[in-house]
Design a protein around this motif. Structure first.
Motif, PDB file in Angstrom:
ATOM      1  N   ARG A  42       0.819  -1.209   0.000  1.00  0.00           N
ATOM      2  CA  ARG A  42       0.000   0.000   0.000  1.00  0.00           C
ATOM      3  C   ARG A  42       0.848   1.252   0.000  1.00  0.00           C
ATOM      4  O   ARG A  42       0.577   2.206  -0.730  1.00  0.00           O
ATOM      5  CB  ARG A  42      -0.871   0.026   1.264  1.00  0.00           C
ATOM      6  CG  ARG A  42      -1.886  -1.056   1.249  1.00  0.00           C
ATOM      7  CD  ARG A  42      -2.778  -0.952   2.455  1.00  0.00           C
ATOM      8  NE  ARG A  42      -3.536  -2.189   2.528  1.00  0.00           N
ATOM      9  CZ  ARG A  42      -4.749  -2.288   3.001  1.00  0.00           C
ATOM     10  NH1 ARG A  42      -5.339  -1.238   3.499  1.00  0.00           N
ATOM     11  NH2 ARG A  42      -5.367  -3.437   3.015  1.00  0.00           N
ATOM     12  N   ALA A  43       1.875   1.269   0.862  1.00  0.00           N
ATOM     13  CA  ALA A  43       2.668   2.483   1.009  1.00  0.00           C
ATOM     14  C   ALA A  43       3.340   2.854  -0.308  1.00  0.00           C
ATOM     15  O   ALA A  43       3.290   4.006  -0.739  1.00  0.00           O
ATOM     16  CB  ALA A  43       3.705   2.294   2.098  1.00  0.00           C
ATOM     17  N   LYS A  81       0.950   4.071  -2.927  1.00  0.00           N
ATOM     18  CA  LYS A  81       0.547   5.451  -2.685  1.00  0.00           C
ATOM     19  C   LYS A  81       1.618   6.434  -3.161  1.00  0.00           C
ATOM     20  O   LYS A  81       1.322   7.380  -3.888  1.00  0.00           O
ATOM     21  CB  LYS A  81       0.293   5.643  -1.190  1.00  0.00           C
ATOM     22  CG  LYS A  81      -0.170   7.031  -0.838  1.00  0.00           C
ATOM     23  CD  LYS A  81      -0.598   7.134   0.606  1.00  0.00           C
ATOM     24  CE  LYS A  81      -1.049   8.554   0.886  1.00  0.00           C
ATOM     25  NZ  LYS A  81      -1.507   8.730   2.251  1.00  0.00           N
ATOM     26  N   THR A  82       2.868   6.180  -2.764  1.00  0.00           N
ATOM     27  CA  THR A  82       3.950   7.101  -3.136  1.00  0.00           C
ATOM     28  C   THR A  82       4.100   7.182  -4.652  1.00  0.00           C
ATOM     29  O   THR A  82       4.253   8.271  -5.213  1.00  0.00           O
ATOM     30  CB  THR A  82       5.284   6.627  -2.531  1.00  0.00           C
ATOM     31  OG1 THR A  82       5.019   6.089  -1.250  1.00  0.00           O
ATOM     32  CG2 THR A  82       6.255   7.758  -2.398  1.00  0.00           C
ATOM     33  N   VAL A  83       4.066   6.030  -5.312  1.00  0.00           N
ATOM     34  CA  VAL A  83       4.256   6.028  -6.763  1.00  0.00           C
ATOM     35  C   VAL A  83       3.087   6.732  -7.453  1.00  0.00           C
ATOM     36  O   VAL A  83       3.277   7.515  -8.385  1.00  0.00           O
ATOM     37  CB  VAL A  83       4.424   4.586  -7.286  1.00  0.00           C
ATOM     38  CG1 VAL A  83       4.472   4.565  -8.794  1.00  0.00           C
ATOM     39  CG2 VAL A  83       5.685   3.971  -6.721  1.00  0.00           C
ATOM     40  N   GLU A 126       1.295   9.116  -6.219  1.00  0.00           N
ATOM     41  CA  GLU A 126       1.502  10.554  -6.009  1.00  0.00           C
ATOM     42  C   GLU A 126       2.430  11.112  -7.077  1.00  0.00           C
ATOM     43  O   GLU A 126       2.167  12.170  -7.654  1.00  0.00           O
ATOM     44  CB  GLU A 126       2.116  10.807  -4.621  1.00  0.00           C
ATOM     45  CG  GLU A 126       1.108  10.800  -3.496  1.00  0.00           C
ATOM     46  CD  GLU A 126       1.769  10.812  -2.120  1.00  0.00           C
ATOM     47  OE1 GLU A 126       1.051  10.799  -1.125  1.00  0.00           O
ATOM     48  OE2 GLU A 126       3.018  10.830  -2.057  1.00  0.00           O
ATOM     49  N   GLY A 127       3.501  10.365  -7.336  1.00  0.00           N
ATOM     50  CA  GLY A 127       4.446  10.800  -8.371  1.00  0.00           C
ATOM     51  C   GLY A 127       3.778  10.886  -9.735  1.00  0.00           C
ATOM     52  O   GLY A 127       3.939  11.877 -10.452  1.00  0.00           O
ATOM     53  N   PHE A 128       2.997   9.851 -10.080  1.00  0.00           N
ATOM     54  CA  PHE A 128       2.280   9.842 -11.368  1.00  0.00           C
ATOM     55  C   PHE A 128       1.391  11.080 -11.486  1.00  0.00           C
ATOM     56  O   PHE A 128       1.334  11.735 -12.521  1.00  0.00           O
ATOM     57  CB  PHE A 128       1.389   8.600 -11.477  1.00  0.00           C
ATOM     58  CG  PHE A 128       2.140   7.324 -11.748  1.00  0.00           C
ATOM     59  CD1 PHE A 128       3.426   7.342 -12.267  1.00  0.00           C
ATOM     60  CD2 PHE A 128       1.543   6.091 -11.497  1.00  0.00           C
ATOM     61  CE1 PHE A 128       4.110   6.165 -12.520  1.00  0.00           C
ATOM     62  CE2 PHE A 128       2.224   4.905 -11.751  1.00  0.00           C
ATOM     63  CZ  PHE A 128       3.497   4.952 -12.258  1.00  0.00           C
TER      64      PHE A 128
END
Lengths: 334, 348
Positions: free
Chosen positions: A215-216, A219-221, A223-225
């Protein structure tokens, strides 16, 4: 002083054992589909089965273990010796060896890795103990070293997801992909399957990055997209539920509505995933069924009774739309 | 100018700015910050928010490394504290109740502190080598976390708990304020009292500092306790970020990122002198590097190689010996290029 410390440790150990024992037996009451007594006559003999599980790395695995324990219950005529190898192959091979030494009637393995099984499986064959593979497959020089394999077809799952994407991409669609752990079989096969299933659809893949099935990272990836492409993204293919669930927050934070602005298709159909689907945040979820226990126990009975069985069997993977998720959720076991 | 270049934070900051520059050149939207629903929104804000867990862990790691130690268990401690807190909230069945949340957060922090005290006991009292002592908990911690979550991913729905990692105060992420507070508290305790100097003394020469009357045992124990407590808080932030206790993935490999952040910030692994400001810059560098991968669209298969290459480059840039060497080589090459010499390739 030292004695007291040791005594304390022993007590703590005993308590730990007692508590784990309790939780194990308490959850064992969930009824499993007993399946047809396949052995024909004389099915009263208890079949001793050694099961070498990979470990307990995910919710999927926990559900899989529970399903196996339910299916190989004493009520169904089995005595199960369970071993979880903490995802270390040498520990798993050691477990299989100990099953052979204990003279079990059958061995079930959920192999951690693809290679390195020849020697120990030859020992099992010499001891005339049939081996059944569950979940993952292996490479061996001689296919007769194992009796059968039961598992999920990752490629088919990807195809189903891809077919849905194709059906829903009526106009040109920009998609991003959250991949599983790089190089793992489910990540590779689901990607291949998705490409095949969505072939010919007007879908452009803007970006594809690994979210390590967590999940973490999902989420981070995501956000980047979103920072990179903004509201150009119209579809998300997450190779498992967890990464899709992580991406939801990122999408909301970007001021977009998951399920509407960005259509989301995922694979696994865990309870949380189906909940998100029922809530309208996901659009389509393909199942990766962990409840292989009944199928495996059926196979074990047949193999022990000397019947011939198909070499490979795939579990039936369902798929869910938002409405189907609402009906399926209450009876969902995992 | 020369004084600026000689400052030990000069190169770490240059590296961080260079990374931001590369991203901005590839896509100018990287540095753009917009207002979305009354809060700031942009890549840089994401970096501030997502770096919070690593920031807490790396601050603790700085103290531990300053005592000539290392704490490999921080990732596992994160898993434990998150599991404890979320399991309490889930079992209570009342996820919005402030007293339940206070108990859960308190228990999570206590679990982290207890882990840190255990590490400190093994190292400072029993004299076990730090790498082995903390390895124990690194391996056992995830098992404990799995035991607490019963092998599943514990999920909760609680807006107040969610606020920790995902909430905003005056436009900025709350998690960023948590980082700031942690930096301030650690800096005040270490730099406004003698503790920082004593820690460095223990790290430089434990025996000499003991003979000089420094209570090395207490200082080392305290460093591990602080590391455990900070990792415990990081675990809460991690679980709040995804609203789930993922015993297998929480804080996975964060110990390596934290050690890297400390080293990038100019603190030596040999112990002694440490730089909290350097660690802060190191943490932002690592977090920016992670967004760089998404921003540049580095294919997943080569991501580890890309990361490693950048890290090697960064460490080399920070090595004064390497810079001198490059300077000399550059001088020699410019002389040589005037009269090209023919070279024969030798197959290895």
């Amino acid at each position: 002083m030292r004695k007291r410390l040791l005594a304390g440790l022993a007590l703590a150990g005993a308590i730990a054992l007692a508590t784990t024992g309790c939780s194990g037996s308490a959850s064992g009451s969930t009824g499993s589909t007993g399946s047809s007594t396949a052995g024909g006559g004389a099915a009263h003999k208890v079949i001793t089965v050694g099961f070498a599980q990979t470990g307990s790395e995910s919710g999927w695995r926990a559900a899989n273990t529970q399903s196996m324990k339910d299916a190989f219950s004493e009520a169904n005529g089995f005595k199960l010796i369970f071993n979880a190898a903490d995802n270390k192959q040498e520990a798993q091979i050691a477990a299989v060896r100990s099953f052979i030494n204990q003279g079990v009637d059958a061995i079930v393995i959920a192999p951690i890795t693809v290679d390195g099984w020849d020697d120990v499986l030859k020992e099992a064959k010499a001891a005339k103990i049939p081996v059944i593979l569950e979940d993952r497959t292996i490479n061996v020089s001689d296919p007769s070293l194992y009796a059968a394999w039961v598992g999920d077809d990752f490629k088919k799952e990807g195809e189903t997801a891809g077919a849905w994407a194709k059906q829903n991409a009526t106009s040109p669609t920009n998609m991003v992909v959250l991949e599983g752990t790089t190089g793992s079989a489910p990540a590779l096969d689901r990607a291949t399957g998705f490409t095949a299933g969505s072939a010919g659809a007007p879908i452009t893949t803007l970006a594809s990055q690994t979210g390590n099935f967590t999940r973490a990272d999902g989420k981070t990836v995501m956000e980047g997209f979103l920072q990179k492409y903004g509201n150009k993204i119209q579809m998300l293919f997450a190779q498992n539920d967890d990464m899709g669930l992580g991406a939801l927050d990122a999408i909301t934070a970007a001021g977009l509505t998951p399920g509407k602005d960005i259509k989301i298709v995922t694979i696994d159909a865990t309870h949380d995933g189906l909940q998100a689907l029922a809530d309208g945040k996901f659009n389509y979820v393909v199942e990766c069924n962990p409840l292989l226990g009944p199928q495996v126990s059926d196979l074990v009975k047949k193999v022990v009774a000397g019947q011939s069985v198909p070499k490979s069997q795939t579990a039936t993977d369902l798929s869910f739309t938002q409405d189907q998720a609402k009906t399926a959720l209450p009876s969902r076991k995992y | 100018m020369n004084a600026v270049m000689k400052h030990r934070l000069f190169w770490p900051v240059v590296v961080l700015l260079a990374l931001i520059l590369v991203n901005t050149l590839s896509r100018p939207s990287f540095v753009s910050i917009t207002v979305q629903d009354g809060r700031l929104y942009g890549s840089l804000i994401d970096i501030l928010r997502n770096s919070a867990p690593l920031m807490l862990v790396a601050l603790g790691m700085t103290l531990v490394i300053a005592t000539r130690g290392i704490d490999l268990s921080v990732g596992a401690v994160m898993a434990v504290s998150g599991a404890v807190a979320l399991q309490i909230i889930q079992d209570s069945g009342d996820a919005a109740n402030p007293s339940v949340l206070a108990v859960a957060i308190g228990a999570g922090l206590l679990a982290g502190l207890a882990c840190g005290l255990w590490n400190g006991f093994l190292i400072a009292v029993l004299g076990i080598q730090p790498i082995i002592a903390t390895l124990v908990l690194m391996l056992a911690g995830r098992g404990i976390a799995l035991l607490i979550t019963r092998g599943f991913i514990t999920t909760i729905n609680s807006d107040p708990y969610k606020f920790m990692a995902q909430g905003y105060v005056v436009g900025l992420p709350f998690a960023f304020y948590v980082s700031l507070a942690a930096i301030a508290i650690v800096a005040v305790i270490e730099r406004r009292t003698a503790l920082g100097v004593l820690t460095e003394a223990v790290g430089i020469n434990p025996e000499a500092s003991r003979l000089a009357g420094v209570r090395a045992r207490g200082i080392i124990w305290g460093a591990y306790a602080a590391s455990g407590l900070l990792a415990g808080f990081a675990g809460l932030l991690y679980s709040s970020n995804i609203m789930a206790a993922d015993a297998n993935a929480a804080g996975l490999y964060i110990e390596l990122d934290a050690i890297l952040a400390v080293v990038l910030g100019g603190t030596s692994l040999a112990g002694g002198t440490f730089s909290l400001a350097g660690t802060v810059v190191g943490v932002f560098t690592i977090q920016t590097l992670k967004s760089t991968i998404t921003f540049l669209g580095v294919p997943p298969a080569v991501t580890p190689v890309f990361m490693a290459a950048v890290v090697v480059l960064v460490v080399l840039i920070q090595s004064s010996r390497f810079r001198r060497w490059v300077g000399r080589l550059g001088g020699r090459l410019s002389v040589r290029s005037a009269q090209p010499v023919e070279r024969t390739e030798v197959a290895s």
